[in-house]
Motif scaffolding. Structure first.
Motif, PDB file in Angstrom:
ATOM      1  N   TYR A  99       0.835  -1.206   0.000  1.00  0.00           N
ATOM      2  CA  TYR A  99       0.000   0.000   0.000  1.00  0.00           C
ATOM      3  C   TYR A  99       0.869   1.255   0.000  1.00  0.00           C
ATOM      4  O   TYR A  99       0.607   2.215  -0.737  1.00  0.00           O
ATOM      5  CB  TYR A  99      -0.898   0.034   1.246  1.00  0.00           C
ATOM      6  N   THR A 100       1.913   1.234   0.843  1.00  0.00           N
ATOM      7  CA  THR A 100       2.775   2.403   0.953  1.00  0.00           C
ATOM      8  C   THR A 100       3.555   2.638  -0.336  1.00  0.00           C
ATOM      9  O   THR A 100       3.749   3.786  -0.761  1.00  0.00           O
ATOM     10  CB  THR A 100       3.743   2.245   2.136  1.00  0.00           C
ATOM     11  N   HIS A 101       3.992   1.562  -0.973  1.00  0.00           N
ATOM     12  CA  HIS A 101       4.719   1.683  -2.234  1.00  0.00           C
ATOM     13  C   HIS A 101       3.845   2.332  -3.300  1.00  0.00           C
ATOM     14  O   HIS A 101       4.289   3.257  -4.012  1.00  0.00           O
ATOM     15  CB  HIS A 101       5.178   0.296  -2.695  1.00  0.00           C
ATOM     16  N   ILE A 102       2.607   1.878  -3.390  1.00  0.00           N
ATOM     17  CA  ILE A 102       1.689   2.446  -4.380  1.00  0.00           C
ATOM     18  C   ILE A 102       1.432   3.921  -4.075  1.00  0.00           C
ATOM     19  O   ILE A 102       1.423   4.769  -4.976  1.00  0.00           O
ATOM     20  CB  ILE A 102       0.360   1.666  -4.405  1.00  0.00           C
ATOM     21  N   ARG A 103       1.231   4.224  -2.788  1.00  0.00           N
ATOM     22  CA  ARG A 103       0.999   5.619  -2.415  1.00  0.00           C
ATOM     23  C   ARG A 103       2.178   6.500  -2.806  1.00  0.00           C
ATOM     24  O   ARG A 103       1.992   7.611  -3.304  1.00  0.00           O
ATOM     25  CB  ARG A 103       0.726   5.721  -0.920  1.00  0.00           C
ATOM     26  N   ALA A 104       3.390   6.014  -2.575  1.00  0.00           N
ATOM     27  CA  ALA A 104       4.567   6.802  -2.918  1.00  0.00           C
ATOM     28  C   ALA A 104       4.644   7.052  -4.422  1.00  0.00           C
ATOM     29  O   ALA A 104       4.963   8.167  -4.865  1.00  0.00           O
ATOM     30  CB  ALA A 104       5.834   6.099  -2.430  1.00  0.00           C
ATOM     31  N   LEU A 105       4.330   6.019  -5.212  1.00  0.00           N
ATOM     32  CA  LEU A 105       4.359   6.162  -6.668  1.00  0.00           C
ATOM     33  C   LEU A 105       3.357   7.205  -7.152  1.00  0.00           C
ATOM     34  O   LEU A 105       3.599   7.908  -8.136  1.00  0.00           O
ATOM     35  CB  LEU A 105       4.062   4.824  -7.332  1.00  0.00           C
ATOM     36  N   ILE A 106       2.233   7.300  -6.446  1.00  0.00           N
ATOM     37  CA  ILE A 106       1.179   8.242  -6.852  1.00  0.00           C
ATOM     38  C   ILE A 106       1.381   9.618  -6.231  1.00  0.00           C
ATOM     39  O   ILE A 106       1.379  10.646  -6.920  1.00  0.00           O
ATOM     40  CB  ILE A 106      -0.207   7.702  -6.443  1.00  0.00           C
ATOM     41  N   GLU A 107       1.552   9.653  -4.914  1.00  0.00           N
ATOM     42  CA  GLU A 107       1.474  10.917  -4.195  1.00  0.00           C
ATOM     43  C   GLU A 107       2.696  11.813  -4.374  1.00  0.00           C
ATOM     44  O   GLU A 107       2.558  13.033  -4.504  1.00  0.00           O
ATOM     45  CB  GLU A 107       1.235  10.661  -2.707  1.00  0.00           C
ATOM     46  N   ILE A 108       3.885  11.232  -4.340  1.00  0.00           N
ATOM     47  CA  ILE A 108       5.078  12.082  -4.400  1.00  0.00           C
ATOM     48  C   ILE A 108       5.137  12.882  -5.705  1.00  0.00           C
ATOM     49  O   ILE A 108       5.228  14.119  -5.670  1.00  0.00           O
ATOM     50  CB  ILE A 108       6.354  11.253  -4.170  1.00  0.00           C
ATOM     51  N   PRO A 109       5.059  12.234  -6.890  1.00  0.00           N
ATOM     52  CA  PRO A 109       5.123  13.042  -8.118  1.00  0.00           C
ATOM     53  C   PRO A 109       3.922  13.971  -8.289  1.00  0.00           C
ATOM     54  O   PRO A 109       4.060  15.069  -8.840  1.00  0.00           O
ATOM     55  CB  PRO A 109       5.180  11.993  -9.234  1.00  0.00           C
ATOM     56  N   THR A 110       2.758  13.542  -7.799  1.00  0.00           N
ATOM     57  CA  THR A 110       1.578  14.400  -7.920  1.00  0.00           C
ATOM     58  C   THR A 110       1.739  15.675  -7.109  1.00  0.00           C
ATOM     59  O   THR A 110       1.463  16.781  -7.598  1.00  0.00           O
ATOM     60  CB  THR A 110       0.315  13.645  -7.462  1.00  0.00           C
ATOM     61  N   VAL A 111       2.195  15.542  -5.869  1.00  0.00           N
ATOM     62  CA  VAL A 111       2.355  16.722  -5.020  1.00  0.00           C
ATOM     63  C   VAL A 111       3.514  17.589  -5.508  1.00  0.00           C
ATOM     64  O   VAL A 111       3.424  18.822  -5.495  1.00  0.00           O
ATOM     65  CB  VAL A 111       2.548  16.305  -3.546  1.00  0.00           C
ATOM     66  N   VAL A 112       4.593  16.970  -5.963  1.00  0.00           N
ATOM     67  CA  VAL A 112       5.695  17.751  -6.527  1.00  0.00           C
ATOM     68  C   VAL A 112       5.193  18.575  -7.714  1.00  0.00           C
ATOM     69  O   VAL A 112       5.556  19.746  -7.887  1.00  0.00           O
ATOM     70  CB  VAL A 112       6.863  16.838  -6.957  1.00  0.00           C
ATOM     71  N   GLY A 113       4.334  17.972  -8.525  1.00  0.00           N
ATOM     72  CA  GLY A 113       3.783  18.681  -9.674  1.00  0.00           C
ATOM     73  C   GLY A 113       2.963  19.899  -9.287  1.00  0.00           C
ATOM     74  O   GLY A 113       2.878  20.866 -10.057  1.00  0.00           O
ATOM     75  N   LEU A 114       2.375  19.875  -8.100  1.00  0.00           N
ATOM     76  CA  LEU A 114       1.580  21.013  -7.656  1.00  0.00           C
ATOM     77  C   LEU A 114       2.430  22.243  -7.396  1.00  0.00           C
ATOM     78  O   LEU A 114       1.930  23.377  -7.423  1.00  0.00           O
ATOM     79  CB  LEU A 114       0.823  20.648  -6.370  1.00  0.00           C
ATOM     80  N   ALA A 115       3.720  22.043  -7.154  1.00  0.00           N
ATOM     81  CA  ALA A 115       4.600  23.179  -6.850  1.00  0.00           C
ATOM     82  C   ALA A 115       4.799  24.077  -8.062  1.00  0.00           C
ATOM     83  O   ALA A 115       5.175  25.249  -7.913  1.00  0.00           O
ATOM     84  CB  ALA A 115       5.948  22.670  -6.348  1.00  0.00           C
TER      85      ALA A 115
END
Length: 231
Positions: A99-115
């Protein structure tokens, strides 16, 4: 990095959280509170809980608790035990890692993109939720902590404009377990993790993609590190 910026249930029933921030059904709000208790480890795997016992614990009537637990059973978070109540399902270490691996794959680049160009007003609108997380860490209210943390992160991801992504992450969060939160509260260490939400907002407002990636990587690392440790 810049310095930190400033910026109805029935009358007889207690205030209960809404993990998605938009639900109005009292039954759904009871279910949200129960999910938060599951995630925080206040309801333990393998234990059987009756609706009346949970109702007394949460200060509500048994009927919405029973209905809410049936909803959680459909989600696979609990199993029904005839004539006894509901047993919290166990989640394996491997499942939590996945679950954590999938979250990292999704959340990290998505939030970085918000910057890159997210409206600062939309980001600042999340600051009250970030402060709620800090407040819950200070008081040691783990259910409030999990509820505010979920609301903050799902609202942040929603700024990317992909509703299905938010739904997927929301489901993964429901299935996670953060058994280490109690120990962190007792050791006075949860506050530092809570303050990362404010740090993240500041980095996003500074459009500092490198800092956002570092904070998100560190923050999600807690899910299988500090926050996951068993008693």
């Amino acid at each position: 990095m810049a310095a930190q910026r400033t910026s109805a249930p029935p009358a007889t029933a207690p205030e209960l959280p809404s993990l998605g921030g938009t639900k109005s059904s009292y039954r759904e709000r009871v279910a949200d509170a129960l999910r938060a208790a599951l995630i925080a480890g206040e309801l333990r795997p393998g234990e059987v809980y009756s609706a009346p016992t949970l109702a007394a614990r949460f200060g509500v009537s048994a009927t919405p608790v029973r209905e809410a637990m049936l909803d959680l059973a459909k989600e696979g978070l609990v199993d029904t035990v005839p004539n006894k109540g509901f047993r919290v399902t166990a989640v394996s270490e491997r499942q939590l890692d996945e679950y954590t691996h999938i979250r990292a794959l999704i959340e990290i680049p998505t939030v970085v993109g918000l910057a890159a160009g997210t409206d600062p007003v939309s980001l600042e609108a999340l600051r009250p939720a970030a402060r709620e997380i800090v407040g819950a860490a200070v008081t040691g209210d783990l259910i409030a902590y999990v509820e505010a943390d979920t609301r903050f992160h799902l609202a942040l991801l929603a700024l990317a404009g992909n509703a299905h992504l938010v739904e997927v992450v929301g489901d993964l969060r429901k299935r996670s377990r953060l058994y280490g939160l109690t120990a962190l509260v007792e050791a006075g260490r949860l506050l530092a993790s809570a303050q990362e939400h404010l740090e993240l907002l500041d980095a996003l407002l500074d459009r500092d993609e490198r800092a956002v990636r570092e904070i998100m990587t560190r923050h999600l690392g807690h899910v299988r590190g500090l926050w996951a440790a068993h008693d």
